[in-house]
Design a protein around this motif. Structure first.
Motif, PDB file in Angstrom:
ATOM      1  N   PRO A  51       0.849  -1.197   0.010  1.00 24.76           N
ATOM      2  CA  PRO A  51       0.128   0.060  -0.001  1.00 24.76           C
ATOM      3  C   PRO A  51       0.995   1.292  -0.024  1.00 24.76           C
ATOM      4  N   VAL A  52       0.545   2.201  -0.671  1.00 24.02           N
ATOM      5  CA  VAL A  52       1.103   3.643  -0.776  1.00 24.02           C
ATOM      6  C   VAL A  52      -0.038   4.703  -0.265  1.00 24.02           C
ATOM      7  N   ARG A  53       0.740   5.815  -0.089  1.00 20.59           N
ATOM      8  CA  ARG A  53      -0.360   6.697   0.590  1.00 20.59           C
ATOM      9  C   ARG A  53      -1.577   7.221   0.155  1.00 20.59           C
ATOM     10  N   ASP A  54      -2.106   6.949  -0.866  1.00 18.83           N
ATOM     11  CA  ASP A  54      -3.275   7.265  -1.722  1.00 18.83           C
ATOM     12  C   ASP A  54      -4.190   5.888  -1.514  1.00 18.83           C
ATOM     13  N   ASP A 141       3.580  10.712  -6.600  1.00 22.03           N
ATOM     14  CA  ASP A 141       4.487  10.753  -7.847  1.00 22.03           C
ATOM     15  C   ASP A 141       5.477   9.486  -7.633  1.00 22.03           C
ATOM     16  N   GLU A 142       6.264   9.177  -8.408  1.00 24.05           N
ATOM     17  CA  GLU A 142       7.236   8.027  -8.485  1.00 24.05           C
ATOM     18  C   GLU A 142       8.038   8.141  -7.255  1.00 24.05           C
ATOM     19  N   SER A 143       8.410   9.241  -6.801  1.00 19.26           N
ATOM     20  CA  SER A 143       9.327   9.656  -5.605  1.00 19.26           C
ATOM     21  C   SER A 143       8.519   9.111  -4.380  1.00 19.26           C
ATOM     22  N   SER A 144       7.265   9.531  -4.259  1.00 21.08           N
ATOM     23  CA  SER A 144       6.551   9.221  -3.132  1.00 21.08           C
ATOM     24  C   SER A 144       6.131   7.506  -2.891  1.00 21.08           C
ATOM     25  N   ASP A 145       5.804   7.125  -4.540  1.00 19.25           N
ATOM     26  CA  ASP A 145       5.561   5.696  -4.461  1.00 19.25           C
ATOM     27  C   ASP A 145       6.821   4.758  -3.851  1.00 19.25           C
ATOM     28  N   THR A 146       7.907   5.254  -4.365  1.00 17.00           N
ATOM     29  CA  THR A 146       8.973   4.554  -3.961  1.00 17.00           C
ATOM     30  C   THR A 146       9.460   4.647  -2.521  1.00 17.00           C
ATOM     31  N   TYR A 147       9.094   5.850  -2.025  1.00 17.21           N
ATOM     32  CA  TYR A 147       9.447   6.215  -0.658  1.00 17.21           C
ATOM     33  C   TYR A 147       8.470   5.317   0.279  1.00 17.21           C
ATOM     34  N   ASP A 148       7.027   5.283  -0.053  1.00 16.90           N
ATOM     35  CA  ASP A 148       6.370   4.340   0.883  1.00 16.90           C
ATOM     36  C   ASP A 148       6.379   3.005   0.543  1.00 16.90           C
ATOM     37  N   LEU A 154      10.747  -2.412   4.454  1.00 14.97           N
ATOM     38  CA  LEU A 154      11.785  -2.366   5.805  1.00 14.97           C
ATOM     39  C   LEU A 154      11.045  -2.807   6.929  1.00 14.97           C
ATOM     40  N   ASP A 155       9.699  -2.577   6.952  1.00 11.65           N
ATOM     41  CA  ASP A 155       8.838  -2.832   7.971  1.00 11.65           C
ATOM     42  C   ASP A 155       8.436  -4.382   7.933  1.00 11.65           C
ATOM     43  N   HIS A 156       8.394  -4.873   6.908  1.00 14.60           N
ATOM     44  CA  HIS A 156       7.960  -6.226   6.779  1.00 14.60           C
ATOM     45  C   HIS A 156       8.792  -7.436   6.289  1.00 14.60           C
ATOM     46  N   HIS A 184      13.778   8.087  -0.002  1.00 17.59           N
ATOM     47  CA  HIS A 184      13.838   7.564   1.384  1.00 17.59           C
ATOM     48  C   HIS A 184      15.279   7.628   2.051  1.00 17.59           C
ATOM     49  N   PRO A 185      15.543   7.802   3.062  1.00 17.69           N
ATOM     50  CA  PRO A 185      16.833   7.775   3.793  1.00 17.69           C
ATOM     51  C   PRO A 185      17.671   6.405   3.699  1.00 17.69           C
ATOM     52  N   ALA A 186      16.760   5.436   3.609  1.00 15.29           N
ATOM     53  CA  ALA A 186      17.679   4.059   3.529  1.00 15.29           C
ATOM     54  C   ALA A 186      18.158   3.596   1.956  1.00 15.29           C
ATOM     55  N   ILE A 187      17.666   4.769   1.107  1.00 12.38           N
ATOM     56  CA  ILE A 187      18.216   4.521  -0.192  1.00 12.38           C
ATOM     57  C   ILE A 187      19.829   5.075  -0.441  1.00 12.38           C
TER      58      ILE A 187
END
Length: 654
Positions: A51-54, A141-148, A154-156, A184-187
């Motif tokens: 799942p992503v933010r929207d 956008d693509e940045s947010s989809d990747t971030y989420d 990382l959580d799962h 994302h800072p992990a990238i």
């Protein structure tokens, strides 16, 4: 005996066993083959809907190492082409690793269908515009989809070390670039490879304002909108060309609208192609889709990769590297360009292209000495291995001499500007023209008999095109040809090339195609083709001798109506001399001693680019009577000195 051996294998259940094969080889007195690495023995596949933010869910494939005794970095690619095979599969992981060395090194491999493609929900938008300000869940956008997605992974996922790398070739290269903006800072590391970057400006769709016809029509016969989520078809429908000759196929259509209608006959209209021809200028459709203005605030290390002979996306890697250097100067930003076609570094050894030899496995060298060390350095918990190869700011292959060069900047600071001028008698010279009165060369361009872009029949854009022999064009009266004297020393050109033409046309529009060519000596040692003459009983003549080859090095067009602005087209004034600037993409090529430098200038390049009717009318809907022959003139005297502005490396740098 072979049948008995097969029966034993089946009986023992050892088909495909490297151990059994080794024993059998020793028993037969043969050399034992190297054990084959079997990824499925080391990785387990999982499928998730992330799942992503929207609220939309993006289909994501994960291959986890079975050995959970240590922690692994994630290596992720995002694609519109599908993360299949979907469901249970045995070998899909090999598509997600840049090479087998990555599989052996141990990573958590991740592939994600981008929004609206294949099994991911949402609406797919070509070259998704970046949204710098994100205030609502709908501001994605693509940045947010990747971030989420990265945060969810990382959580799962078990067994990771908290570090993520991104990579992708071509369209997935765009998604890589878009994902590291405010990433994302992990990238920690990303490698956009042949990334689609500014699709109108010298990239997939338009070059110099001219539509890249054959590549785009061919691509969009297969790449069409789809309902999402949905599985891709087991077999893509084939387009009925009705011929094996692309020149013949495209010439039968009066205009681009007629071509779009022809495409629609096989599977219905394709809005992706329709918008390409509708927006024939750099308007508000294209500008938001350019990722270069947004390549800032990038904290991951970046290794951008391209190929000198990439007919689709040579502009993208160069534009990406330069934009990051300019807008995110603190980023660890590096460039690699080798002697490859589109994505060629990921398939095949990279020893040659067509008849042009590079004398070494350039793809393997890149994978082992640059790409793997890059990700290992940035994604492992341990400090970098001091013995690991050092990656230069710019690692570029020098064609002609066939050597890798490593520079601390691109273009190299040592390259000095020089100009090659067009001269009388079809000459090319570093000496400025001496004529004090107007002098010019002329040709008649007929859009109904356009100059082909290769000298043989082909439906698409062959990979060999970027180094193809131009002898077929030199004999045409509608192609101007200029040659240097035989070179007494190597001339090594490194960096972009700007062509300044002082030209006129008798029409109200014209295309100006400039080709830079390396002419080989007429006699080459080991050239066998010239030693046998065709016999009357031969079905086909022998292949032309390589000696005398006119190897294409770089070429691009400028559509005259866009000479002042790609946003606002303007008719050319018949007979009026104007200064035109044609931008050729960078090269790193050495014209060897004994060779010649050649430049060809022409006004069509078909069907690589669409036909210009040479009248100032909307090209997509031009009528048959709009396509008119025109006289083109190229001026070469003191007051209007046409020529190529290049950067030359001195021989001493070797």
């Amino acid at each position: 005996m072979p049948a008995l051996r097969a029966s034993l294998l089946l009986l023992l259940g050892l088909v495909g066993s490297a151990t059994f094969a080794a024993h059998a080889a020793r028993a037969a007195g043969e050399e034992a083959p190297a054990p084959r690495y079997e990824p499925r023995e080391h990785y387990t596949k999982y499928e998730y809907r992330v799942p992503v933010r929207d609220g939309k869910k993006l289909f994501t494939v994960v291959y986890l190492p079975k050995d959970q005794s240590r922690r692994y970095p994630l290596l992720m690619t995002r694609t519109p082409y599908g993360c299949g095979p979907y469901g249970v599969d045995r070998d899909g992981i090999q598509r997600l690793a840049p090479s087998e060395d990555f599989l052996k090194a141990g990573y958590i491999f991740v592939c994600q269908d981008v929004r609206g493609r294949n099994l991911s929900e949402g609406q797919f938008i070509e070259m998704t515009p970046h949204r710098p300000a994100k205030k609502l869940p709908s501001d994605f956008d693509e940045s947010s989809d990747t971030y989420d997605s990265v945060q969810w992974l990382l959580d799962h996922l078990p067994g990771h070390n908290g570090r993520v790398g991104l990579w992708g070739i071509s369209y997935p290269g765009f998604f890589t670039s878009a994902s590291i903006i405010d990433g994302h800072p992990a990238i920690k590391a990303a490698s956009p490879q042949a990334p689609v970057t500014d699709i109108y400006m010298g990239d997939d769709s338009y070059h110099g304002g001219a539509f890249m016809l054959a590549a785009n029509f061919g691509f969009y016969t297969g790449f069409k909108p789809q309902q999402a989520p949905t599985l891709p078809p087991k077999q893509w429908p084939e387009f009925d060309w009705g011929t094996q000759d692309g020149y013949e196929f495209y010439l039968q259509f009066t205009n681009l609208d007629a071509l779009a209608a022809r495409m629609a006959k096989d599977g219905g209209p394709n809005p992706y192609f329709d918008v390409q021809i509708e927006h024939d200028r750099y308007d508000e459709f294209w500008k938001p889709r350019a990722i270069t203005p947004h390549l800032k605030n990038i904290h991951a290390a970046v290794l951008t990769v391209g190929g000198w002979f990439d007919a689709e996306d040579l502009a993208g890697p160069l534009a990406t590297f330069r934009a990051i250097a300019r807008q995110s100067p603190a980023t660890d930003n590096r460039l690699v360009i080798g002697p490859w076609v589109h994505g060629g570094w990921a398939g095949g050894p990279g020893r040659q292209l067509g008849r042009v030899q590079f004398q070494q496995p350039t793809s393997e060298q890149f994978q082992k000495e640059v790409l793997l060390p890059f990700f290992e350095q940035h994604l492992r918990d341990a400090p970098p291995d001091p013995k690991a190869p050092k990656i230069a700011k710019a690692t570029v292959f020098e064609t002609g001499t066939n050597v890798w060069r490593r520079y601390d900047a691109w273009p190299p600071k040592e390259a000095k500007p020089r100009t090659l001028y067009f001269a009388p008698g079809g000459k090319l010279s570093f000496t400025p023209p001496a004529a004090a009165q107007p002098a010019f060369d002329a040709w008649i361009s007929d859009p109904n008999k356009p100059v082909p872009f290769v000298g043989y029949a082909t439906l698409g854009v062959p990979q060999e095109f970027m180094v193809s022999d131009q002898r077929f064009a030199s004999t045409r009266p509608d192609v101007l040809t200029y040659r240097s004297d035989v070179l007494e020393d190597d001339v090594t050109v490194a960096g972009p090339i700007t062509v300044r033409l002082f030209a006129s046309t008798s029409g109200s529009d014209a295309d100006w195609v400039v080709k830079l060519i390396d002419v080989y000596p007429a006699e080459l040692e080991g050239d066998t083709a010239k030693k046998r003459k065709p016999r009357t009983e031969d079905v086909e003549p022998p292949e032309p001798a390589f000696g005398g080859t006119q190897q294409l090095v770089r070429a691009d067009p400028l559509r005259g109506r866009f000479r002042k602005s790609f946003e606002t087209p303007e008719a050319m004034v018949p007979g009026q001399v104007e200064e035109l600037k044609v931008e050729l993409q960078d090269i790193n090529h050495s014209f060897r001693r004994g060779h010649r430098i050649m430049v060809q200038v022409q006004s069509s390049w078909f069907p690589l680019i669409d036909r210009n009717p040479q009248t100032f009318v909307p090209i997509r809907s031009a009528r048959a009577e709009d396509f008119q022959a025109a006289t083109q003139k190229l001026y070469r005297w003191q007051g209007q000195a046409s020529g190529l502005e290049i950067r030359v490396l001195e021989a001493a740098r070797h």
